[in-house]
Design a protein around this motif. Structure first.
Motif, PDB file in Angstrom:
ATOM      1  N   TYR A   1       6.153  24.552  24.718  1.00 29.44           N
ATOM      2  CA  TYR A   1       7.027  24.359  23.564  1.00 29.44           C
ATOM      3  C   TYR A   1       8.081  25.439  23.381  1.00 29.44           C
ATOM      4  O   TYR A   1       9.108  25.191  22.769  1.00 29.44           O
ATOM      5  N   TRP A   2       7.825  26.644  23.879  1.00 30.08           N
ATOM      6  CA  TRP A   2       8.893  27.644  23.753  1.00 30.08           C
ATOM      7  C   TRP A   2       8.832  28.760  24.798  1.00 30.08           C
ATOM      8  O   TRP A   2       9.856  29.363  25.116  1.00 30.08           O
ATOM      9  N   GLY A   3       7.704  29.028  25.358  1.00 28.52           N
ATOM     10  CA  GLY A   3       7.611  30.128  26.310  1.00 28.52           C
ATOM     11  C   GLY A   3       8.496  29.948  27.527  1.00 28.52           C
ATOM     12  O   GLY A   3       9.075  30.911  28.046  1.00 28.52           O
ATOM     13  N   PHE A   4       8.627  28.690  27.986  1.00 35.20           N
ATOM     14  CA  PHE A   4       9.454  28.412  29.164  1.00 35.20           C
ATOM     15  C   PHE A   4      10.893  28.860  28.982  1.00 35.20           C
ATOM     16  O   PHE A   4      11.573  29.230  29.939  1.00 35.20           O
ATOM     17  N   LEU A   5      11.385  28.819  27.730  1.00 27.72           N
ATOM     18  CA  LEU A   5      12.804  29.085  27.481  1.00 27.72           C
ATOM     19  C   LEU A   5      13.143  30.560  27.668  1.00 27.72           C
ATOM     20  O   LEU A   5      14.315  30.918  27.845  1.00 27.72           O
ATOM     21  N   THR A   6      12.136  31.419  27.635  1.00 28.63           N
ATOM     22  CA  THR A   6      12.416  32.855  27.789  1.00 28.63           C
ATOM     23  C   THR A   6      12.938  33.187  29.185  1.00 28.63           C
ATOM     24  O   THR A   6      13.472  34.279  29.389  1.00 28.63           O
ATOM     25  N   GLU A   7      12.796  32.276  30.139  1.00 27.64           N
ATOM     26  CA  GLU A   7      13.328  32.532  31.476  1.00 27.64           C
ATOM     27  C   GLU A   7      14.844  32.401  31.529  1.00 27.64           C
ATOM     28  O   GLU A   7      15.481  32.935  32.440  1.00 27.64           O
ATOM     29  N   THR A   8      15.435  31.693  30.556  1.00 26.11           N
ATOM     30  CA  THR A   8      16.886  31.472  30.570  1.00 26.11           C
ATOM     31  C   THR A   8      17.602  32.004  29.345  1.00 26.11           C
ATOM     32  O   THR A   8      18.811  32.268  29.404  1.00 26.11           O
ATOM     33  N   ASP A   9      16.891  32.144  28.234  1.00 22.89           N
ATOM     34  CA  ASP A   9      17.519  32.505  26.964  1.00 22.89           C
ATOM     35  C   ASP A   9      16.679  33.544  26.236  1.00 22.89           C
ATOM     36  O   ASP A   9      15.448  33.564  26.380  1.00 22.89           O
TER      37      ASP A   9
ATOM     38  N   GLY B   1      22.507  36.616  29.597  1.00 26.89           N
ATOM     39  CA  GLY B   1      21.424  35.822  30.159  1.00 26.89           C
ATOM     40  C   GLY B   1      20.305  35.640  29.160  1.00 26.89           C
ATOM     41  O   GLY B   1      20.510  35.115  28.072  1.00 26.89           O
ATOM     42  N   ASN B   2      19.095  36.112  29.513  1.00 25.83           N
ATOM     43  CA  ASN B   2      17.964  35.998  28.590  1.00 25.83           C
ATOM     44  C   ASN B   2      17.664  37.315  27.889  1.00 25.83           C
ATOM     45  O   ASN B   2      16.564  37.514  27.368  1.00 25.83           O
ATOM     46  N   THR B   3      18.645  38.206  27.849  1.00 25.63           N
ATOM     47  CA  THR B   3      18.420  39.564  27.357  1.00 25.63           C
ATOM     48  C   THR B   3      19.382  39.899  26.217  1.00 25.63           C
ATOM     49  O   THR B   3      20.575  39.586  26.283  1.00 25.63           O
ATOM     50  N   VAL B   4      18.861  40.545  25.192  1.00 27.74           N
ATOM     51  CA  VAL B   4      19.691  41.108  24.128  1.00 27.74           C
ATOM     52  C   VAL B   4      20.032  42.540  24.510  1.00 27.74           C
ATOM     53  O   VAL B   4      19.149  43.323  24.887  1.00 27.74           O
ATOM     54  N   CYS B   5      21.316  42.896  24.426  1.00 26.32           N
ATOM     55  CA  CYS B   5      21.790  44.201  24.888  1.00 26.32           C
ATOM     56  C   CYS B   5      22.568  44.917  23.792  1.00 26.32           C
ATOM     57  O   CYS B   5      23.233  44.282  22.960  1.00 26.32           O
ATOM     58  N   THR B   6      22.506  46.227  23.806  1.00 25.51           N
ATOM     59  CA  THR B   6      23.375  47.028  22.958  1.00 25.51           C
ATOM     60  C   THR B   6      24.708  47.233  23.673  1.00 25.51           C
ATOM     61  O   THR B   6      24.829  46.993  24.879  1.00 25.51           O
TER      62      THR B   6
END
Length: 712
Positions: free
Chosen positions: A275-283, A54-59
């Protein structure tokens, strides 16, 4: 980062907006909702690395991870980098950075490029290892490209988009690092000036060349079998991600990147949502560059970007870990890691985070030198300490000269006007505690007189330890009377031989070069004062005592290495050099596949410790001159030049004379036109007209004195 074409500077704070048409205050940021990590990976995970859910980086073990760090420029403009040392990465890690973004140039990497350096990829390997051993992940960033023309990108070549050569670059880089998940791939730095369709799929740039789209670069990475995280920057110099939802790159393990700089109204904090903050909800989003390029070093904008990114679950890496001043903008004032005003803000923010990488540092690391200054682009943090000069006179100055230096242009230039005996000036650079570990090391440097006189006086390397830089050591002083304008002279300081009480070579906090006048006991009066200009280049370290066979680089020469190491092919350049084969594998921690410099001239393979192969072509010693397009067989016939090895290839050589020695033939490579071996010839070292050193024909590096009347 590029420093051109981004519009007018507009200082904006979170609450005020920019200009008269700002449109009101900042609305509260939406609450960020992370997807989180699954019990088991939902995508392929590269070894030791990460995956995206989703919008999270995981180990791989299900821990949410965020990247916080710094940007490390210089490998985009230099094949050897500026100040690129293992200790430099340790200093970044001391700020608690968990990632470093390293800028690269495809023209230095790709073998078919005229600018290709065979050592470049190995240096990138070393930088990755140094970073990982310091506890940081690595983002490899394709910073500069060439608009499809290999060899055209040597300086200031930020293009609109990547090109077909960028596809080749990523096919090689991804294949090289696909088994290391701690390496992330940022496909291209700051795309701009094209449509979103061209950004995604490639096409005409409007400048007469075809862009490669982000989808094609992503695809070539995955085609190598690499599952590493891929970072993709938006348009408008990497700032704008508004077109991503309608132009997504198809794939997995993708993170999007933005570059907010406070140099245009639409980059102010109140525009970040759009310009970019909105995208953190999905990516997942990472801000891989940000800063304020104002000349006054303001810090509010950087602090605002960090706060906004943290509130939106976005990672960030700050530009840039390089002592380039406020407008760069620089995080550090010097290579000792002294924070700049903006660097202090970044350092405080990094220290507040605690998010270790997915994998621990490697158990066995290949370390590099602590001391390595090439001065090929800047003073690299060196400064003048004029405590030894009398008050009221002209202050010594230190500048960077981009046109001087050898073998790579770039050197320090000191101008000083001594007015009497017992005066000195130091050129110094510091290291943050605990300092450089130079145990059993020898410091080396090269100096040359440009104009004026260094007599009566001398030049020497110095080092200091202690909490107040109060325990000094110094190397042998080179007599100023022997400095000849235009002649490079080596300096050494064997730290293993220092006997000063309290001096600790494992904790060297300052190194430098001292230029001094003699003490007042000198019998002759001090000469009339005037400017003395000296240049300094290539300050480095080696193992072993000065001049010993244990020097890792032979004392600015070829590496002393075992005979089992494969040698590279003969060099082909026609610049000032002696062509030879070297048995490298390393010079200062970097794999060498080219001719190496000894600080004075290029050397024969025999001097490297490699075995001599008479079947190889050891070509000629070249010095470009206006006269003498061929070398006469008789070196006594004027000042022409010497008959060449292997039967007379074209060449020009100065100062050819008969030596008063017999023999010295190695493998019979010095032949006259009839094929008979010639004996007793030497070439005077052009950089030493005094005749104290010469090039000896066919010997393995022993020096012969020049005969009387030789002209040397």
């Amino acid at each position: 980062m590029t420093r051109a074409g981004r519009g007018a500077v507009c200082a904006v704070t979170v609450l005020t907006g920019c200009g008269s048409g700002g449109g009101g205050g900042e609305r509260p940021p939406p609450e960020h909702t992370p997807t989180g990590c699954a019990a088991a990976p939902t995508e392929s995970v590269p070894p030791g690395g990460y995956y995206v859910n989703g919008n999270t980086v995981c180990t791989a073990d299900g821990r949410v991870h965020q990247f916080y760090g710094v940007d490390r420029p210089s490998l985009e403009w230099s094949t050897v980098g500026d100040g690129l040392l293992a200790s430099d990465f340790r200093r970044m890690a001391s700020w608690k950075a968990n990632v470093v973004r390293i800028a690269l140039n495809q023209d230095f990497w790709i073998a078919a490029s005229p600018l290709h350096d065979p050592s470049y990829a190995s240096l990138v390997d070393s930088a990755v290892t140094w970073a990982e051993s310091a506890g940081m992940d690595v983002i490899l960033d394709l910073h500069w490209s060439d608009a499809g023309v290999l060899g055209s990108c040597s300086a200031g070549c930020q293009q609109k988009m990547p090109d077909a050569n960028s596809v080749m670059f990523w096919s090689e880089v991804a294949a090289r690092y696909k088994d290391d998940g701690r390496v992330l791939f940022e496909l291209y730095n700051e795309p701009h000036g094209v449509t979103w369709n061209v950004w995604r799929s490639g096409g005409e740039t409007g400048d007469g060349w075809q862009a490669a789209g982000m989808q094609s670069l992503y695809d070539v990475v995955r085609a190598t079998g690499a599952h590493n995280l891929v970072i993709i920057g938006g348009l408008d110099w990497g700032y704008d991600l508004s077109g991503v939802p309608a132009n997504r790159v198809d794939g997995y393990n993708i993170v999007y990147a933005s570059h907010p700089y406070n140099n245009a109204a639409a980059r102010g904090p109140r525009f970040l949502d759009r310009y970019w903050g909105f995208l953190t909800e999905t990516d997942p989003v990472i801000v891989t560059e940000f800063g304020d390029t104002s000349a006054t070093c303001p810090t509010a904008y950087g602090a605002d970007v960090i706060a906004y990114a943290d509130a939106h679950g976005a990672g960030w890496t700050a530009w840039g870990w390089f002592p380039g001043g406020c407008t760069f903008p620089a995080l550090v004032e010097d290579w000792a890691g002294t924070p700049s005003p903006s660097g202090a803000v970044v350092r405080a923010a990094l220290l507040a985070h605690d998010d270790p990488p997915a994998s621990p540092p490697p158990a066995t690391v290949k370390d590099g030198p602590d001391v390595s200054y090439a001065f090929d682009r800047s003073t690299e943090g060196w400064r003048v300490d004029d405590a030894g000069m009398p008050p009221g006179g002209f202050a010594p100055t230190l500048t960077f000269s981009g046109s001087e230096g050898d073998p790579i242009p770039g050197a320090l230039e000191l101008t000083v006007a001594f007015t009497g005996f017992d005066q000195y000036v130091d050129l110094v650079v510091g290291a943050a505690p605990p300092g450089f570990d130079l145990s059993a090391k020898t410091l080396r440097a090269r100096v040359r007189l440009v104009s004026g006189s260094a007599s009566p006086g001398g030049v020497q390397l110095i080092a200091r330890t202690g909490s107040s830089n109060d325990v000094p050591a110094s190397g042998p002083s080179v007599d100023g009377a022997g400095l000849i304008p235009g002649t490079w002279v080596p300096l050494t300081l064997d730290l293993g031989a220092v006997t000063a009480a309290g001096f600790d070579p494992a904790k060297v906090v300052q190194i430098g070069i001292r230029v001094s006048t003699n003490n007042s006991s000198a019998s002759a009066p001090f000469p009339a004062p005037g400017d003395t200009i000296l240049e300094v280049d290539t300050v480095t370290e080696s193992t072993g005592a000065a001049g010993s066979g244990n020097d890792v680089d032979g004392g600015f020469g070829q590496p002393v290495c075992p005979s089992t190491v494969a040698r590279t092919t003969r060099c082909t350049s026609t610049d000032l050099q002696i062509c030879y084969e070297t048995c490298g594998p390393e010079k200062q921690g970097v794999k060498s596949e080219t001719c190496q410099w000894d600080g004075l001239n290029w050397e024969y393979a025999e001097m490297s410790g490699c075995s001599f192969d008479p079947s190889k072509d050891y070509s000629c010693y070249r010095i470009p001159t206006a006269a003498n397009t061929t070398c006469p067989l008789d070196p006594t016939a004027g000042t022409g030049a010497y008959a060449l090895p292997q039967g007379g290839q074209p060449c020009t050589v100065d100062h050819c004379v008969v030596c008063n020695s017999a023999g010295g033939i190695v493998g019979g490579i010095y032949l006259d036109a009839t094929g008979a071996a010639k004996t007793g010839y030497c070439v005077c070292q052009p950089t030493d007209p005094s005749g104290t050193r010469v090039w000896s024909c066919g010997t393995d590096g022993f020096t012969w004195p020049c005969p009387a009347g030789s002209g040397c």
